[in-house]
Enzyme design. Structure first.
Site, short mmCIF file in Angstrom:
data_model
loop_
_atom_site.label_atom_id
_atom_site.label_comp_id
_atom_site.label_asym_id
_atom_site.label_seq_id
_atom_site.Cartn_x
_atom_site.Cartn_y
_atom_site.Cartn_z
N ASP A 172 0.90 -0.98 -0.15
CA ASP A 172 0.16 0.00 0.00
C ASP A 172 1.14 0.96 0.20
OD1 ASP A 172 -2.53 -1.55 0.52
OD2 ASP A 172 -1.53 -1.60 2.05
N HIS B 162 -4.43 -2.73 6.30
CA HIS B 162 -4.32 -3.49 5.36
C HIS B 162 -5.52 -3.88 5.43
CE1 HIS B 162 -2.67 -5.07 1.20
NE2 HIS B 162 -3.73 -6.83 2.00
P1 NAX Z 1 -2.10 -17.87 -4.00
O1 NAX Z 1 -3.42 -18.86 -3.22
O2 NAX Z 1 -1.44 -18.12 -5.16
O3 NAX Z 1 -1.10 -19.07 -3.13
C1 NAX Z 1 -1.08 -18.54 -1.29
C2 NAX Z 1 -0.56 -20.12 -1.05
O4 NAX Z 1 -0.89 -20.95 0.28
C3 NAX Z 1 -1.66 -21.82 -1.64
O5 NAX Z 1 -0.47 -22.65 -2.56
C4 NAX Z 1 -1.73 -22.46 -0.31
O6 NAX Z 1 -1.84 -23.82 -0.50
C5 NAX Z 1 -0.82 -21.98 0.43
N1 NAX Z 1 -1.37 -22.11 1.75
C6 NAX Z 1 -3.08 -22.32 2.51
N2 NAX Z 1 -2.94 -22.61 3.92
C7 NAX Z 1 -1.62 -22.65 3.72
C8 NAX Z 1 -1.06 -23.46 5.22
N3 NAX Z 1 -2.26 -23.32 6.48
N4 NAX Z 1 0.80 -23.00 5.44
C9 NAX Z 1 1.03 -23.31 4.33
N5 NAX Z 1 0.69 -23.08 3.24
C10 NAX Z 1 -0.62 -22.25 3.21
O7 NAX Z 1 -2.42 -16.20 -3.28
P2 NAX Z 1 -1.23 -15.61 -3.79
O8 NAX Z 1 -1.21 -14.49 -4.31
O9 NAX Z 1 -0.01 -16.35 -3.66
O10 NAX Z 1 -1.24 -14.27 -2.29
C11 NAX Z 1 -0.98 -14.77 -0.62
C12 NAX Z 1 -2.05 -14.12 0.41
O11 NAX Z 1 -1.33 -13.07 0.68
C13 NAX Z 1 -3.23 -13.89 0.34
O12 NAX Z 1 -3.68 -14.33 1.48
C14 NAX Z 1 -3.69 -12.83 -0.14
O13 NAX Z 1 -4.65 -12.08 0.68
C15 NAX Z 1 -2.53 -11.76 0.43
N6 NAX Z 1 -2.16 -10.60 -0.11
C16 NAX Z 1 -1.88 -9.95 0.93
C17 NAX Z 1 -1.56 -8.15 0.26
C18 NAX Z 1 -0.95 -7.41 1.50
O14 NAX Z 1 -0.25 -6.45 1.11
N7 NAX Z 1 -0.79 -7.65 2.75
C19 NAX Z 1 -1.43 -8.05 -1.30
C20 NAX Z 1 -1.34 -9.21 -2.18
C21 NAX Z 1 -2.11 -10.62 -1.10
O15 NAX Z 1 -3.49 -10.52 -1.81
#
Ligand code: NAX
Length: 329
Positions: free
Chosen positions: A159, A187
């Site tokens: 952000d 966020h």
């Molecule tokens: P993806 O869905 O591509 O990847 C997430 C991965 O996490 C998946 O491979 C899933 O299997 C894995 N996962 C789920 N539960 C788990 C656990 N208990 N232990 C280990 N791995 C686990 O998402 P991606 O685009 O990589 O985003 C990841 C996270 O970042 C999401 O929650 C998303 O909302 C968040 N974001 C946060 C941002 C921020 O600024 N704070 C911005 C970007 C993003 O949206």
């Protein structure tokens, strides 16, 4: 040469990590003289995909990459880690209420908090990127009573960087001219990017932009607050490379310090600064010097800013109350 730093990353087969891991291993985060041991956590069904990512890491022949371990048990993966970057989370799916989302993520971040408490290195720093990032960080922190609370941060650097880019474009200056940006609060769409304390070439940014309050309220704020949705709309997928970059830059500043004469935004456990009492993890302007994070004090907060900050903090308090109700903190 330096001894390796052990870095755990969760959600390692996901989109953000497909950008993040390669940059960490290339030395973009901790420097090109710092060897890294990677510990990658995924859920069981994603381990095969993660093996493919590890094959690609191998194929880069990164000289700094000392070793890579993968697994689905946080107790093993977090053993002895110095840094834990918690990117993986349970996304919101169709029909899921906010309470369901908090509960699903609560299960993940209670378990990971407990595992970090039991197994991480004494100096561990934990950054939560997975959403809802602030409250997930609060859950992990609450479940890790032996780790000092300030070692738990949540990501608002994306952000922050988005706000810098918008101000630079509006002013027609390079991003390097824009400093002292702050994201306050959560966020989420209530986050408050503060242009009144930002600077352009050292001058007050709001004034350099012509004291255009209408632009601040009706263009700048919604553009930054809704940027994530705009990227999903354009790309058909959520921000990944920019989120990876922000995650990396947060850790870089946390470990190596913030630049002289500037600050950054980090969501940190609150302790009363700017009238925000303890009990939540909220974004602030911070500096990091010799490993110590300090809130930048004495900034002027006008009435407009105050109301926006209060609203975002109120949202964080509601989230904290909801996860307390669920017994997660
Ligand atoms: P993806 O869905 O591509 O990847 C997430 C991965 O996490 C998946 O491979 C899933 O299997 C894995 N996962 C789920 N539960 C788990 C656990 N208990 N232990 C280990 N791995 C686990 O998402 P991606 O685009 O990589 O985003 C990841 C996270 O970042 C999401 O929650 C998303 O909302 C968040 N974001 C946060 C941002 C921020 O600024 N704070 C911005 C970007 C993003 O949206």
């Amino acid at each position: 040469s330096k001894s390796p730093v052990t870095v755990a990353v969760t959600g390692a087969a996901g989109a953000i990590c497909y950008n993040l891991l390669f940059r960490i291993a290339a030395g973009d985060m901790l420097g090109t003289d710092q060897p890294i041991k990677l510990r990658l956590l995924e859920i069981t069904p994603a381990l095969k995909a993660l093996e493919g990512v590890v094959m690609e890491l191998d194929d880069c022949a990164f000289e700094l990459l000392d070793s890579v371990e993968i697994g689905d048990d946080p107790n093993t993966i977090f053993d002895g880690v110095n840094l834990a970057m918690l990117v993986g989370a349970r996304p919101r799916t169709k029909g899921m209420e906010r309470g369901d989302l908090l509960e699903a993520n609560g299960a993940i971040f209670t378990a990971q908090g407990k595992a970090l408490n039991a197994h991480a290195a004494d100096d561990v720093k934990v950054l939560v990127t997975g959403n809802p990032a602030n409250t997930n960080a609060l859950i992990a922190q609450s479940n890790a009573p032996d780790i000092p609370a300030e070692r738990f941060n949540a990501l608002t650097r994306l952000d922050h960087n988005r706000a810098i880019a918008q101000v630079a474009q509006k002013a027609g200056v390079p991003v390097s001219a824009v400093t002292n940006m702050t994201i306050w609060g959560n966020h989420s769409a209530t986050q408050y990017p503060d242009v009144f304390n930002a600077r352009i070439n050292g001058e007050n940014a709001f004034e350099v932009l012509g004291s255009d309050f209408d632009w601040v309220e009706n263009t700048f704020l919604p553009t930054v607050q809704k940027r994530g949705a705009a990227i999903i709309d354009a790309r058909g997928a959520s921000s990944a490379a920019s989120a990876a970059n922000a995650t990396l830059e947060h850790v870089q500043n946390w470990v190596l310090g913030t630049p002289e004469s500037d600050w950054t935004s980090m969501a940190i456990p609150t302790s009363g600064a700017y009238g925000i009492d303890s009990g939540i993890i909220s974004s602030y302007p911070v500096t990091v010097t010799d490993g110590t994070t300090s809130v930048v004090e004495g900034l002027e907060i006008n009435d407009f800013s105050r109301a926006k900050i209060d609203a975002s903090v109120a949202e964080l308090r509601e989230e904290a109350a909801a996860v307390k109700e669920l017994g997660l903190i």
